[in-house]
Enzyme design. Structure first.
Site, PDB file in Angstrom:
ATOM      1  N   CYS A 169       1.814   0.804   2.403  1.00  0.00           N
ATOM      2  CA  CYS A 169       0.524   0.943   3.179  1.00  0.00           C
ATOM      3  C   CYS A 169       0.049  -0.225   3.889  1.00  0.00           C
ATOM      4  O   CYS A 169      -0.597  -0.137   4.960  1.00  0.00           O
ATOM      5  CB  CYS A 169      -0.519   1.498   1.959  1.00  0.00           C
ATOM      6  N   ASP A 190      -6.168  -0.098  -0.663  1.00  0.00           N
ATOM      7  CA  ASP A 190      -5.486   0.812  -2.015  1.00  0.00           C
ATOM      8  C   ASP A 190      -5.312   0.325  -3.226  1.00  0.00           C
ATOM      9  O   ASP A 190      -4.415   0.604  -4.201  1.00  0.00           O
ATOM     10  CB  ASP A 190      -4.081   1.356  -1.726  1.00  0.00           C
ATOM     11  N   LYS A 196      -0.324   6.399   5.253  1.00  0.00           N
ATOM     12  CA  LYS A 196      -0.100   5.003   4.633  1.00  0.00           C
ATOM     13  C   LYS A 196      -0.739   3.963   5.552  1.00  0.00           C
ATOM     14  O   LYS A 196      -1.326   3.097   4.804  1.00  0.00           O
ATOM     15  CB  LYS A 196       1.727   4.736   4.764  1.00  0.00           C
ATOM     16  N   LYS A 215      -8.019   7.547   3.193  1.00  0.00           N
ATOM     17  CA  LYS A 215      -6.861   7.763   4.277  1.00  0.00           C
ATOM     18  C   LYS A 215      -5.804   8.564   3.781  1.00  0.00           C
ATOM     19  O   LYS A 215      -5.558   8.577   2.590  1.00  0.00           O
ATOM     20  CB  LYS A 215      -6.296   6.366   4.750  1.00  0.00           C
TER      21      LYS A 215
HETATM   22  C1  C5J Z   1       0.598   2.347  -0.655  1.00  0.00           C
HETATM   23  C2  C5J Z   1       2.464   3.966  -1.417  1.00  0.00           C
HETATM   24  N1  C5J Z   1      -0.701   2.277  -0.981  1.00  0.00           N
HETATM   25  N2  C5J Z   1       3.531   2.991  -1.681  1.00  0.00           N
HETATM   26  N3  C5J Z   1       1.093   3.750  -0.935  1.00  0.00           N
HETATM   27  O1  C5J Z   1       1.297   1.758  -0.464  1.00  0.00           O
HETATM   28  O2  C5J Z   1       2.733   5.325  -1.506  1.00  0.00           O
END
Ligand code: C5J
Length: 226
Positions: free
Chosen positions: A162, A24, A132, A129
């Site tokens: 995530c 991410d 998470k 995706k």
């Molecule tokens: C991730 C989030 N990528 N913190 N998403 O950690 O919502």
């Protein structure tokens, strides 16, 4: 097998069966006006790891590892976004709403793109995706199986959301995972530190951890062997 000085004890991998999973590293989490910022977070904490993630990817590419990039992003009709997720908290704008980088956390929008410094190269795997964890609601498991991958070297954001969820999903599926601790970040430095500690506790109950500097000498070691 190659050995990395890691905690709680050395991590072994071979390049043929190992993938880097970069989680991410999107504009929505790292740049002003994205999902992370709308939740009131200080994005400087996560932006700081970009050079380390870039160095890890270069290292993995030089070793010929499979490279996977994930993006947390929903279908434009939000059919894969539970109402509970969309309505959680009190953000200025919600998932799917228009923002400075297009619709928040929606596939194909500018905000869902991986930042250029760590963007996928041609041929690398990209997984969108809805959750998470990177295995939930995706074909990541079958992609890794098709590539003969048994070990994951993980980086990205955010450590306690995530990254941690993906490590736990991977661990339950039988992958051996190494978290590159300085190539992962949280908006909250304390959460990052505690998550790293927790994941490698109890004999590496979820994964191994190591800083990038413990991986970098491996390229030179392999070159010396050839
Ligand atoms: C991730 C989030 N990528 N913190 N998403 O950690 O919502």
């Amino acid at each position: 097998m190659i050995t990395v000085d890691a905690l709680p004890y050395p991590f072994h991998f071979d390049p043929e069966s190992t993938a880097i999973v970069s989680i991410d590293m999107q504009r929505d989490f790292i740049e002003p006006g994205g999902f992370g910022a709308t939740l009131g977070n200080d994005i400087r904490q996560v932006a700081a790891i970009v050079p380390t993630v870039a160095a890890l990817l270069s290292w993995g590419r030089a070793l010929g590892l499979t490279i996977v990039h994930t993006r947390e992003a929903h279908l434009p009709d939000l059919s894969d976004c539970p109402t509970a997720k969309r309505m959680r908290g009190n953000p200025k704008i919600r998932i799917g709403d228009p923002g400075p980088m297009g619709r928040l956390l929606v596939r194909g929008e500018p905000g869902s793109q991986i930042i250029p410094q760590v963007a996928p190269l041609p041929g690398e795997l990209v997984v969108d995706k809805p959750g998470k964890g990177a295995f939930y609601g995706t074909t990541l498991g079958s992609m890794l199986e098709a590539h003969g991958i048994h070990r994951l070297i993980v980086c990205g954001v955010t450590t306690e959301v995530c990254v941690q969820t993906t490590l736990r999903e991977a661990n339950d599926r039988g992958y051996e995972c190494l978290l590159v601790e300085d190539a992962a970040a949280s908006y909250f430095p304390d959460y990052h530190a505690q998550t790293v500690e927790m994941l490698r506790s109890q004999g590496g109950i979820v994964c191994w951890t190591a800083p990038l500097k413990n991986l970098l000498p491996i390229t030179a070691e392999l070159e010396a062997r050839t």
